[in-house]
Design an enzyme around this catalytic site. Structure first.
Site, PDB file in Angstrom:
ATOM      1  N   ASP A 163       0.767  -1.177   0.021  1.00 54.91           N
ATOM      2  CA  ASP A 163      -0.041  -0.078  -0.014  1.00 54.91           C
ATOM      3  C   ASP A 163       0.824   1.244   0.081  1.00 54.91           C
ATOM      4  O   ASP A 163       1.982   1.014   0.104  1.00 54.91           O
ATOM      5  CB  ASP A 163      -0.987   0.020   1.294  1.00 54.91           C
ATOM      6  CG  ASP A 163      -1.410   1.226   1.472  1.00 54.91           C
ATOM      7  OD1 ASP A 163      -2.325   1.542   0.339  1.00 54.91           O
ATOM      8  OD2 ASP A 163      -1.441   1.779   2.581  1.00 54.91           O
ATOM      9  N   ASP A 171      -0.360   4.871   0.971  1.00 50.86           N
ATOM     10  CA  ASP A 171      -0.524   6.005   1.872  1.00 50.86           C
ATOM     11  C   ASP A 171      -0.501   5.558   3.380  1.00 50.86           C
ATOM     12  O   ASP A 171      -1.204   4.663   3.693  1.00 50.86           O
ATOM     13  CB  ASP A 171      -2.014   6.839   1.693  1.00 50.86           C
ATOM     14  CG  ASP A 171      -1.868   7.637   0.218  1.00 50.86           C
ATOM     15  OD1 ASP A 171      -1.346   8.203  -0.001  1.00 50.86           O
ATOM     16  OD2 ASP A 171      -2.807   7.161  -0.710  1.00 50.86           O
TER      17      ASP A 171
END
EC number: 3.1.3.-
Length: 193
Positions: free
Chosen positions: A9, A11
């Site tokens: 991922d 953020d």
């Protein structure tokens, strides 16, 4: 041949997980501290409605993802080491209109990758299946649960907003050195088998 397919991922996982806070505090006229961020959803943290948050995000998403977000310590050197023997795929809920900014951020920080997938949704299981993911690195507790219950080994990087009970497929990590050490141990175990 590469050893593992590692999905990551963006953020909160490679970026500072609280980089949005100052802008949200200013916009919503709040004074929330990092210690008070005990939920993943910004609307819940800020005490506003979901539609108020969506309005804030839509007005500010290009600024929030402009490339100024601080990068977590050791991300660059860890991923540069990992990509030598593994496939690195960034799998993000970011929408397609943030694609140029996302590539700019990764390239600006010299973070190598084999692919970037902009899903526009937080549901990542189908992409993990398509990529034959061996390990998923995530900061969102709900995503980690979803991925792990679908059979994926998940490394959950510690934040104030994800400190909830884990299942046997989720390992809490505290930094990118932890991540590297766990992946190296997995690699050694794979070579023994």
């Amino acid at each position: 041949m590469k050893c593992f397919n590692i999905c990551i991922d963006i953020d909160g996982t490679i970026t500072d997980p609280y980089c949005w806070l100052d802008m949200a505090n200013k916009y919503f006229k709040k004074n929330i501290s990092i210690e008070e961020i005990t939920q993943y959803r910004v609307d819940e943290v800020m005490g506003v409605t979901r539609s108020e948050y969506v309005d804030f995000y839509n007005k500010n998403k290009f600024e929030l993802h402009s490339g100024k977000e601080p990068i977590r310590k050791d991300v660059k050197k860890t991923i540069q080491k990992l990509i030598k023997t593994n496939n690195i795929y960034f799998v993000t809920a970011r929408e397609k209109d943030l694609e140029i900014l996302t590539y700019h951020y990764l390239n600006k920080h010299n973070i190598p990758y084999d692919g970037v997938f902009m899903l526009g949704t937080s549901y990542k299981v189908d992409t993990a299946i398509d990529l034959k993911c061996d390990v998923f690195i995530e900061d969102c507790y709900e995503n980690a649960l979803q991925l792990s219950t679908s059979g994926f080994k998940t490394l959950l990087i510690d934040t104030n907003y994800n400190r909830f009970p884990l299942n046997e497929k989720i390992t809490r990590v505290f930094n990118w050195t932890d991540i590297y050490n766990i992946l190296e141990k997995m690699l050694l175990q794979k070579k023994v088998i």
